[in-house]
Design a protein around this motif. Structure first.
Motif, PDB file in Angstrom:
ATOM      1  N   LEU A   1       0.884  -1.115   0.020  1.00  0.00           N
ATOM      2  CA  LEU A   1       0.118   0.166  -0.049  1.00  0.00           C
ATOM      3  C   LEU A   1       0.875   1.454   0.049  1.00  0.00           C
ATOM      4  CD1 LEU A   1      -2.646   1.423   0.170  1.00  0.00           C
ATOM      5  CD2 LEU A   1      -2.501   1.069   2.740  1.00  0.00           C
ATOM      6  N   LEU A   2       1.913   1.217   0.878  1.00  0.00           N
ATOM      7  CA  LEU A   2       2.816   2.433   0.743  1.00  0.00           C
ATOM      8  C   LEU A   2       3.603   2.651  -0.580  1.00  0.00           C
ATOM      9  CD1 LEU A   2       4.297   4.482   2.119  1.00  0.00           C
ATOM     10  CD2 LEU A   2       6.018   2.923   2.882  1.00  0.00           C
ATOM     11  N   VAL A   3       3.916   1.675  -1.262  1.00  0.00           N
ATOM     12  CA  VAL A   3       4.430   1.703  -2.426  1.00  0.00           C
ATOM     13  C   VAL A   3       3.348   2.339  -3.530  1.00  0.00           C
ATOM     14  CG1 VAL A   3       5.271   0.596  -4.694  1.00  0.00           C
ATOM     15  CG2 VAL A   3       5.933  -0.294  -2.408  1.00  0.00           C
ATOM     16  N   ALA A   4       2.153   1.909  -3.437  1.00  0.00           N
ATOM     17  CA  ALA A   4       1.028   2.725  -4.471  1.00  0.00           C
ATOM     18  C   ALA A   4       0.755   4.075  -3.872  1.00  0.00           C
ATOM     19  CB  ALA A   4      -0.373   1.884  -4.107  1.00  0.00           C
ATOM     20  N   VAL A   5       0.819   4.540  -2.491  1.00  0.00           N
ATOM     21  CA  VAL A   5       0.815   5.922  -2.326  1.00  0.00           C
ATOM     22  C   VAL A   5       2.010   6.516  -2.613  1.00  0.00           C
ATOM     23  CG1 VAL A   5       1.171   7.417  -0.204  1.00  0.00           C
ATOM     24  CG2 VAL A   5      -0.567   5.284   0.103  1.00  0.00           C
ATOM     25  N   LEU A   6       3.093   5.801  -2.759  1.00  0.00           N
ATOM     26  CA  LEU A   6       4.723   6.782  -2.988  1.00  0.00           C
ATOM     27  C   LEU A   6       4.184   7.008  -4.811  1.00  0.00           C
ATOM     28  CD1 LEU A   6       7.310   4.991  -1.411  1.00  0.00           C
ATOM     29  CD2 LEU A   6       6.624   7.447  -1.124  1.00  0.00           C
ATOM     30  N   ILE A   7       3.486   5.991  -5.317  1.00  0.00           N
ATOM     31  CA  ILE A   7       3.571   6.184  -7.001  1.00  0.00           C
ATOM     32  C   ILE A   7       2.453   7.467  -7.208  1.00  0.00           C
ATOM     33  CG2 ILE A   7       2.479   5.290  -9.065  1.00  0.00           C
ATOM     34  CD1 ILE A   7       3.698   2.703  -7.857  1.00  0.00           C
ATOM     35  N   VAL A   8       1.359   7.529  -6.297  1.00  0.00           N
ATOM     36  CA  VAL A   8       0.276   8.801  -6.416  1.00  0.00           C
ATOM     37  C   VAL A   8       0.868   9.898  -5.706  1.00  0.00           C
ATOM     38  CG1 VAL A   8      -1.835   9.243  -5.782  1.00  0.00           C
ATOM     39  CG2 VAL A   8      -1.430   6.720  -6.320  1.00  0.00           C
ATOM     40  N   PHE A   9       1.521   9.978  -4.857  1.00  0.00           N
ATOM     41  CA  PHE A   9       2.090  11.060  -4.014  1.00  0.00           C
ATOM     42  C   PHE A   9       3.678  11.018  -3.764  1.00  0.00           C
ATOM     43  CE2 PHE A   9      -2.261  10.396  -2.525  1.00  0.00           C
ATOM     44  CZ  PHE A   9      -2.823  11.411  -3.068  1.00  0.00           C
ATOM     45  N   PRO A  10       4.359  11.058  -4.947  1.00  0.00           N
ATOM     46  CA  PRO A  10       5.843  11.143  -4.946  1.00  0.00           C
ATOM     47  C   PRO A  10       6.523  11.931  -3.856  1.00  0.00           C
ATOM     48  CG  PRO A  10       5.273  11.895  -7.106  1.00  0.00           C
ATOM     49  CD  PRO A  10       3.794  11.527  -6.448  1.00  0.00           C
ATOM     50  N   SER A  11       5.779  13.287  -3.630  1.00  0.00           N
ATOM     51  CA  SER A  11       6.290  14.105  -2.733  1.00  0.00           C
ATOM     52  C   SER A  11       6.661  13.440  -1.253  1.00  0.00           C
ATOM     53  CB  SER A  11       5.615  15.284  -2.651  1.00  0.00           C
ATOM     54  OG  SER A  11       3.938  15.088  -2.367  1.00  0.00           O
ATOM     55  N   LEU A  12       5.946  12.352  -0.994  1.00  0.00           N
ATOM     56  CA  LEU A  12       5.999  11.959   0.662  1.00  0.00           C
ATOM     57  C   LEU A  12       7.694  11.423   0.787  1.00  0.00           C
ATOM     58  CD1 LEU A  12       4.352  10.819   2.958  1.00  0.00           C
ATOM     59  CD2 LEU A  12       4.469   8.804   1.650  1.00  0.00           C
ATOM     60  N   ALA A  13       8.219  11.162  -0.488  1.00  0.00           N
ATOM     61  CA  ALA A  13       9.823  10.807  -0.431  1.00  0.00           C
ATOM     62  C   ALA A  13      10.530  11.947  -0.943  1.00  0.00           C
ATOM     63  CB  ALA A  13       9.905   9.626  -1.118  1.00  0.00           C
ATOM     64  N   THR A  14      10.158  12.950  -1.801  1.00  0.00           N
ATOM     65  CA  THR A  14      10.928  13.934  -2.236  1.00  0.00           C
ATOM     66  C   THR A  14      10.750  15.311  -1.366  1.00  0.00           C
ATOM     67  OG1 THR A  14       9.136  14.648  -3.749  1.00  0.00           O
ATOM     68  CG2 THR A  14      10.724  12.931  -4.495  1.00  0.00           C
ATOM     69  N   TRP A  15       9.899  15.422  -0.486  1.00  0.00           N
ATOM     70  CA  TRP A  15       9.789  16.623  -0.100  1.00  0.00           C
ATOM     71  C   TRP A  15      10.978  17.050   1.064  1.00  0.00           C
ATOM     72  CZ3 TRP A  15       8.188  17.976   5.251  1.00  0.00           C
ATOM     73  CH2 TRP A  15       7.861  19.434   5.334  1.00  0.00           C
ATOM     74  N   LEU A  16      11.149  15.987   1.988  1.00  0.00           N
ATOM     75  CA  LEU A  16      12.278  16.461   2.808  1.00  0.00           C
ATOM     76  C   LEU A  16      13.636  16.288   2.273  1.00  0.00           C
ATOM     77  CD1 LEU A  16      11.450  14.279   6.111  1.00  0.00           C
ATOM     78  CD2 LEU A  16      11.612  16.762   5.900  1.00  0.00           C
ATOM     79  N   PRO A  17      14.026  15.647   1.410  1.00  0.00           N
ATOM     80  CA  PRO A  17      15.328  15.963   0.607  1.00  0.00           C
ATOM     81  C   PRO A  17      15.266  17.077  -0.296  1.00  0.00           C
ATOM     82  CG  PRO A  17      14.331  13.744   0.269  1.00  0.00           C
ATOM     83  CD  PRO A  17      13.391  14.541   0.664  1.00  0.00           C
TER      84      PRO A  17
END
Length: 437
Positions: free
Chosen positions: A417-433
Motif C-alpha cells: 500500500l505504501l508503494v502505491a501511495v508513493l506512486i500517487v504522491f511521490p512528494s512523500l519521499a521527495t519533500w524532505l530531500p
C-alpha cells in the motif's frame, strides 16, 4: 558482440560462480576479471578494472556504513534498546493489544538506531514473542508486528543498506537517507492501523490483563530518562543533515559518538559490549566494501561492453508507460528476493535499473525508496524471506513456518500500500530531500 550476448555472458558468469557456492562478492570479482580480460583487452583491462575498483573504495561517501553499523551494534549490545522498550511498554497502559503496539512504536524507534533488519527482528522476537504468548496473544499479533517493524530499519535513517544503495547507484546519500523518514513513519502508521483492525475483528487475539498503574510523575521520568535520550541521537543525525551542518559521514560519526556517550552515562558500557560491537560492525563493513568493489567494476563492464546502453535502448523502445516499467522492475526485485539476499539483488540490479529509471524520467531518490521498499518486502515474503527464518530461529518452540507466513502477510500488504501511495504522491519521499538543496 551484441549487447544482449554481452549481458548474458556477464550474468551467466556470476550465476555460475554463485551456483558452485562462491560468496557473492567473490563471484562478482571473478566474473569481472574474466569480463575485463574479454572486453577490455586482457591484462591491461584487468589492471584498469582493479584501479577503478580501488578508486570506488576510496570514496568518502562510504564512511557512514561502518559508523551506522557500529552505532546499531552498540545500541543493541549495551542494553540501551531494552531500556527504551521497557519504558514504552509502561507508558502504553491498558490499551487492547498493548504489546503489539509496543512492538511497532518501540521497533520503529529501535530500527532508526540499529539500521539492521535482522538485528531488530532477532532482538524483538527473542524478547517479546515469548512474553506475548504467555499473556495469551495469538501468533499473528505477536509475530506479525515484529516482522513488519524489522523491515523498517531498511528505509528509516540511519540505514546502512540505504547508504550502500546510494553509493552503488551514485545517488546523494543524505537525500536518500532523509527521503526514508516520512515513508517509514507512514508505514509504521499503517502497521498501527492493522493492529487496531485485528483487535476489533478478533478481541481474543490480544486479551487484556491486569497492570499496575504507572503514576504520571513516573511516566514523565521514563520519557525523560529512557526514551528521549535514545531518540535524540536520531533527531540529531537527521537535523545535522537537514540544516547542512554535517555531511552524512559526519552525521554518522556524531551518531556513533552519541550512543557511546549514552552508554557511559547509563553505565552500561563494558569492554565486552564494545568489543562485540566493533567486531560485528567490522565483519559487515568488510563485506560491504567487497560488494562496492565488485559492483563498481561490474557497472563499468556493462557500460564498456555496451550491455547497459543496449538494454536501456531496448527497454525504452516498448510502448509502455513509465509506471508499467516501474512495476515490472518492482516485480523483478520481489522475484529475486525469493531466492537471493538483498545485497546480492542490489549488485545485480542497480547497474541496470537506475540508468533505466533515469532514462524514464524518474527522480532517482524517489526510485531509491521504492527499491528499498521492494527489498524490505522481499525480506519477509514467503517462502524464503530471510526475516522469516530469523523469526523461526528466535520464536518459541513449536512455532511453525506456516504461522510465521500467515502473520507476515498483513504487513506485506501494508508495504505494498505504501508503494502505491508513493506512486500517487511521490512528494512523500521527495519533500524532505528538497529541503537539502
Amino acid at each position: 558482440m551484441e549487447w544482449y550476448f554481452a549481458l548474458a555472458f556477464l550474468l551467466s558468469l556470476i550465476l555460475i560462480f554463485m551456483a558452485i557456492g562462491t560468496p557473492i562478492a567473490l563471484a562478482f570479482l571473478a566474473a569481472n576479471v574474466i569480463g575485463a580480460w574479454h572486453f577490455m583487452g586482457g591484462q591491461t583491462g584487468i589492471l584498469q578494472m582493479l584501479n577503478n575498483g580501488f578508486g570506488a573504495l576510496s570514496s568518502f561517501n562510504l564512511v557512514p556504513i561502518p559508523l551506522f553499523l557500529l552505532m546499531g551494534e552498540l545500541f543493541f549490545r549495551t542494553g540501551l534498546g531494552m531500556k527504551m522498550f521497557n519504558a514504552i511498554d509502561q507508558l502504553m497502559g491498558k490499551v487492547p493489544g498493548r504489546l503489539s503496539y509496543v512492538t511497532v512504536v518501540g521497533g520503529t524507534a529501535f530500527s532508526t538506531l540499529s539500521g539492521s533488519s535482522m538485528g531488530s527482528t532477532a532482538l524483538m522476537g527473542s524478547l517479546l514473542v515469548p512474553e506475548m504468548e504467555r499473556r495469551g496473544y495469538k501468533k499473528k499479533m505477536a509475530i506479525g508486528p515484529i516482522l513488519g517493524t524489522g523491515g523498517l530499519a531498511i528505509i528509516i535513517p540511519p540505514s546502512a543498506l540505504a547508504v550502500l544503495l546510494a553509493t552503488l547507484a551514485k545517488v546523494d546519500i543524505g537525500a536518500l537517507l532523509i527521503a526514508g523518514i516520512l515513508p517509514g513513519l507512514t508505514l509504521a502508521g499503517f502497521y498501527i492501523a492493522t493492529i487496531f483492525i485485528q483487535t476489533k475483528l478478533d478481541p481474543q487475539a490480544a486479551p487484556n490483563y491486569e497492570l499496575e498503574p504507572v503514576p504520571l510523575s513516573a511516566k514523565l521520568k521514563l520519557i525523560v530518562t529512557d526514551i528521549l535520550p535514545m531518540l535524540s541521537v536520531m533527531v540529531i543525525i537527521v537535523t545535522l543533515m537537514l540544516i547542512g551542518f554535517a555531511t552524512p559521514s559526519e552525521a554518522a560519526a556524531f551518531g556513533a559518538l552519541g550512543v557511546i556517550i549514552l552508554a557511559f552515562i547509563f553505565r552500561c558500557m563494558t569492554w565486552e559490549a564494545f568489543n562485540l560491537s566493533v567486531t560485528g560492525a567490522l565483519k559487515v563493513t568488510l563485506m560491504a566494501y567487497l560488494i562496492v568493489f565488485g559492483s563498481a567494476t561490474f557497472s563499468q563492464l556493462l557500460g564498456f561492453s555496451g550491455a547497459s546502453g543496449g538494454l536501456i535502448g531496448w527497454a525504452t523502445s516498448f510502448d509502455l508507460s513509465p509506471i508499467l516499467m516501474l512495476l515490472a522492475m518492482f516485480a523483478v526485485l520481489l522475484v529475486l528476493g525469493t531466492f537471493m539476499e538483498q545485497i546480492s539483488i542490489m549488485m545485480l540490479t542497480v547497474p541496470i535499473f537506475f540508468p533505466l529509471a533515469q532514462a524514464l524520467g524518474f527522480d532517482l531518490v524517489w526510485f531509491g525508496i521504492v527499491v528499498l521498499l521492494a527489498l524490505e518486502i522481499s525480506f519477509s515474503t514467503p517462502p524464503l524471506g530471510l526475516l522469516l527464518f530469523v523469526m523461526k530461529g528466535v520464536a518459541p518452540a513449536g512455532t511453525t513456518m506456516r504461522e510465521i507466513y500467515s502473520a507476515a502477510i498483513p504487513y506485506i500488504l501494508c508495504s505494498m500500500l505504501l508503494v502505491a501511495v508513493l506512486i500517487v504522491f511521490p512528494s512523500l519521499a521527495t519533500w524532505l530531500p528538497s529541503m537539502l538543496q
